[in-house]
Design a protein around this motif. Structure first.
Motif, PDB file in Angstrom:
ATOM      1  N   ARG A   1       1.130  -1.304  -0.022  1.00 33.08           N
ATOM      2  CA  ARG A   1       0.157   0.101   0.178  1.00 33.08           C
ATOM      3  C   ARG A   1       0.844   1.055  -0.054  1.00 33.08           C
ATOM      4  N   ALA A   2       1.877   1.126   0.599  1.00 33.24           N
ATOM      5  CA  ALA A   2       2.883   2.264   0.924  1.00 33.24           C
ATOM      6  C   ALA A   2       3.542   2.637  -0.500  1.00 33.24           C
ATOM      7  N   LYS A   3       4.002   1.498  -1.312  1.00 34.99           N
ATOM      8  CA  LYS A   3       4.675   1.601  -2.519  1.00 34.99           C
ATOM      9  C   LYS A   3       3.839   2.364  -3.565  1.00 34.99           C
ATOM     10  N   SER A   4       2.361   2.008  -3.375  1.00 37.31           N
ATOM     11  CA  SER A   4       1.364   2.426  -4.489  1.00 37.31           C
ATOM     12  C   SER A   4       1.135   3.671  -4.271  1.00 37.31           C
ATOM     13  N   ARG A   5       1.073   4.365  -2.770  1.00 35.96           N
ATOM     14  CA  ARG A   5       1.235   5.667  -2.617  1.00 35.96           C
ATOM     15  C   ARG A   5       2.284   6.298  -3.133  1.00 35.96           C
TER      16      ARG A   5
END
Length: 174
Positions: free
Chosen positions: A164-168
């Motif tokens: 999720r952090a990588k996508s953001r």
């Protein structure tokens, strides 16, 4: 603070490490050669790959963003002419996403904040010219730091948070 002309090579190298935690841009201008290269910048943000004080300052901001209470403790310094080796420990607390980049400057891996503290050893190598840092290399205990911060072995929940952090981070980079 003394000018670099009044500082020994060892003093310049040690000070260039310490300003990563708390230095202002003017400190980097004073200690880092305009053509300086950080050979460790290959996983850092694109701005960190710029030569000279701007690139080194960008590295400092990258580290300070992810790690609060960032500090260095110097244990040993060896200087021979314009070459300096520094053995140190870096410490801090992981408070924001730590983003690692590909050699092309794209987001590779993102470690969401854990709130955990760490202390890991590092060896820094410097070559100076005109009383300023011209080249920098480092050997770090990344595995030890990763274990202390809970990045490895990752739990399923942490792997989900990483995705999720990588996508953001990828969206923010566009």
């Amino acid at each position: 603070m003394s000018t670099t002309a009044e500082m020994s090579a060892a003093d310049v190298a040690v000070r260039s490490i310490m300003i990563m935690a708390d230095g202002e841009r003017t400190d980097f201008d004073e200690l880092i050669h305009p053509e300086a290269v950080n050979h460790e910048g290959r996983i850092e943000p694109p701005a960190s790959r710029a030569p000279g004080p701007a690139g080194f300052y960008a590295t400092a901001l990258w580290l300070r963003t992810a790690f609060a209470e960032l500090a260095y403790e110097v244990h040993h310094v060896v200087a021979d002419g314009n070459l300096v080796a520094v053995n140190s420990t870096i410490s801090g607390r992981h408070v924001a996403p730590f983003v690692v980049y590909t050699s092309e400057g794209e987001v590779d891996t993102v470690f969401p904040p854990t709130g955990k503290t760490f202390a890991s050893t590092q060896s820094h190598w410097f070559r100076l010219q005109d009383g300023k840092v011209l080249e920098h290399w480092a050997n770090r205990d990344d595995m030890g730091q990763s274990k202390q911060l809970g990045w490895i072995p990752p739990t399923p929940a942490y792997l989900f948070r990483m995705a999720r952090a990588k996508s953001r981070a990828k969206r923010a980079a566009k």
